[in-house]
Write an enzyme that holds these catalytic residues in place. Structure first.
Site, PDB file in Angstrom:
ATOM      1  N   ASN A 172      45.021  47.874  46.490  1.00  0.00           N
ATOM      2  CA  ASN A 172      45.188  46.508  45.993  1.00  0.00           C
ATOM      3  C   ASN A 172      43.908  45.725  46.266  1.00  0.00           C
ATOM      4  OD1 ASN A 172      46.591  44.087  45.132  1.00  0.00           O
ATOM      5  ND2 ASN A 172      46.743  43.518  47.288  1.00  0.00           N
ATOM      6  N   GLY A 209      43.524  40.012  33.822  1.00  0.00           N
ATOM      7  CA  GLY A 209      43.011  41.379  33.702  1.00  0.00           C
ATOM      8  C   GLY A 209      41.499  41.506  33.710  1.00  0.00           C
ATOM      9  N   HIS A 213      42.584  41.839  47.061  1.00  0.00           N
ATOM     10  CA  HIS A 213      43.096  40.527  47.495  1.00  0.00           C
ATOM     11  C   HIS A 213      41.913  39.573  47.693  1.00  0.00           C
ATOM     12  CE1 HIS A 213      45.972  37.755  49.197  1.00  0.00           C
ATOM     13  NE2 HIS A 213      45.097  37.511  50.157  1.00  0.00           N
ATOM     14  N   MET A 241      51.627  40.852  40.290  1.00  0.00           N
ATOM     15  CA  MET A 241      52.313  39.828  41.086  1.00  0.00           C
ATOM     16  C   MET A 241      53.733  40.222  41.487  1.00  0.00           C
ATOM     17  SD  MET A 241      49.957  37.687  41.443  1.00  0.00           S
ATOM     18  CE  MET A 241      50.742  36.213  42.075  1.00  0.00           C
ATOM     19  N   LYS A 242      53.950  41.497  41.595  1.00  0.00           N
ATOM     20  CA  LYS A 242      55.288  41.966  41.951  1.00  0.00           C
ATOM     21  C   LYS A 242      55.141  42.836  43.199  1.00  0.00           C
ATOM     22  CE  LYS A 242      59.552  42.408  40.612  1.00  0.00           C
ATOM     23  NZ  LYS A 242      60.383  41.252  40.665  1.00  0.00           N
ATOM     24  N   ILE A 243      56.072  42.688  44.122  1.00  0.00           N
ATOM     25  CA  ILE A 243      56.000  43.486  45.349  1.00  0.00           C
ATOM     26  C   ILE A 243      56.443  44.922  45.062  1.00  0.00           C
ATOM     27  CG2 ILE A 243      57.025  43.772  47.652  1.00  0.00           C
ATOM     28  CD1 ILE A 243      57.104  40.634  47.705  1.00  0.00           C
ATOM     29  N   ASN A 296      39.695  42.166  36.329  1.00  0.00           N
ATOM     30  CA  ASN A 296      39.374  43.361  37.122  1.00  0.00           C
ATOM     31  C   ASN A 296      39.637  44.634  36.317  1.00  0.00           C
ATOM     32  OD1 ASN A 296      38.535  42.893  40.089  1.00  0.00           O
ATOM     33  ND2 ASN A 296      40.123  41.349  39.729  1.00  0.00           N
TER      34      ASN A 296
HETATM   35  C1  GRF Z   1      42.216  38.701  41.539  1.00  0.00           C
HETATM   36  O1  GRF Z   1      41.475  37.623  41.999  1.00  0.00           O
HETATM   37  C2  GRF Z   1      42.840  39.463  42.680  1.00  0.00           C
HETATM   38  O2  GRF Z   1      42.172  39.316  43.885  1.00  0.00           O
HETATM   39  C3  GRF Z   1      44.199  38.875  42.797  1.00  0.00           C
HETATM   40  O3  GRF Z   1      44.574  38.516  41.500  1.00  0.00           O
HETATM   41  C4  GRF Z   1      43.410  38.257  40.725  1.00  0.00           C
HETATM   42  C5  GRF Z   1      43.553  38.993  39.434  1.00  0.00           C
HETATM   43  O4  GRF Z   1      42.596  38.599  38.500  1.00  0.00           O
HETATM   44  N1  GRF Z   1      45.090  39.802  43.458  1.00  0.00           N
HETATM   45  P1  GRF Z   1      42.423  39.388  37.128  1.00  0.00           P
HETATM   46  O5  GRF Z   1      43.797  39.435  36.476  1.00  0.00           O
HETATM   47  O6  GRF Z   1      41.891  40.749  37.446  1.00  0.00           O
HETATM   48  O7  GRF Z   1      41.460  38.560  36.320  1.00  0.00           O
END
Ligand code: GRF
Length: 187
Positions: free
Chosen positions: A105, A14, A107, A88-90, A16
């Site tokens: 999203n 988390g 990535h 991590m879920k579609i 981000n």
């Molecule tokens: C990020 O690097 C993002 O690009 C990927 O998952 C990671 C999540 O990191 N999809 P965080 O949980 O925000 O630290």
């Protein structure tokens, strides 16, 4: 300014989410984080929601109707924007058709390169010169929707998976907020 209501979906650390919470305190930042959703009850990111008094919902994805429960909660909180931040879920086609607001999203690659999992090891194996991150709209295909913003850096010969991850995430903390600003500036 009237802020849009956002929900951040997480599964893990988390960082981000933490960054978006900080940015959203700015009066001029276009969103207010009304809700955090995690499919993992042990996700560290839930701590950031708790610490900042943001309501959170932990969903049990083993339940057949878990997406329905999410949709109900999104509706109740009048959510206009979903940010997938390490979720991590579609997202199913059904969910996409029922939630007719924006879903974005982040990535950790320069899409369309290196979609899916194990991104950093794939990048290194492929001897890439540059890498970075992408914020994009979500559609029914994985890591495939319209790109909103990308940020990149040159890979050093001394880089490894850990250093690339650190450098990528540093860029993510700029890219995600900038993408959100861009979305509502163009609106
Ligand atoms: C990020 O690097 C993002 O690009 C990927 O998952 C990671 C999540 O990191 N999809 P965080 O949980 O925000 O630290």
């Amino acid at each position: 300014m009237v802020k849009k209501n956002a929900c951040i979906f997480i599964s893990g650390k988390g960082s981000n989410l933490k960054n978006l919470i900080l940015k959203s305190r700015d009066y001029n930042f276009p969103i207010k984080i009304k809700l955090v959703i995690s499919n993992n009850k042990n996700a560290y990111g839930i701590f950031h929601a708790k610490k900042n008094s943001i309501p959170y919902l932990i969903v049990n994805t083993k339940l057949r109707n878990f997406e329905y429960l999410i949709l109900k909660s999104l509706k109740k909180n009048k959510i206009n924007l979903i940010c997938l931040a390490g979720y991590m879920k579609i997202i199913s086609k059904n969910f996409l058709s029922k939630f007719n607001k924006k879903i974005i999203n982040i990535h950790p690659s320069l899409l369309p390169k290196f979609k899916g999992l194990n991104t950093y090891s794939k990048i290194l194996k492929n001897n890439e010169i540059k890498t970075g991150c992408t914020v994009h709209y979500v559609n029914e295909k994985i890591d495939n929707g319209k790109i909103i913003i990308q940020k990149n850096f040159f890979i050093d010969s001394s880089d490894n998976e850990n250093t690339i991850k650190l450098k990528t995430q540093r860029l993510e903390y700029k890219a995600f907020p900038e993408a959100i600003i861009k979305i509502y500036r163009n609106f």
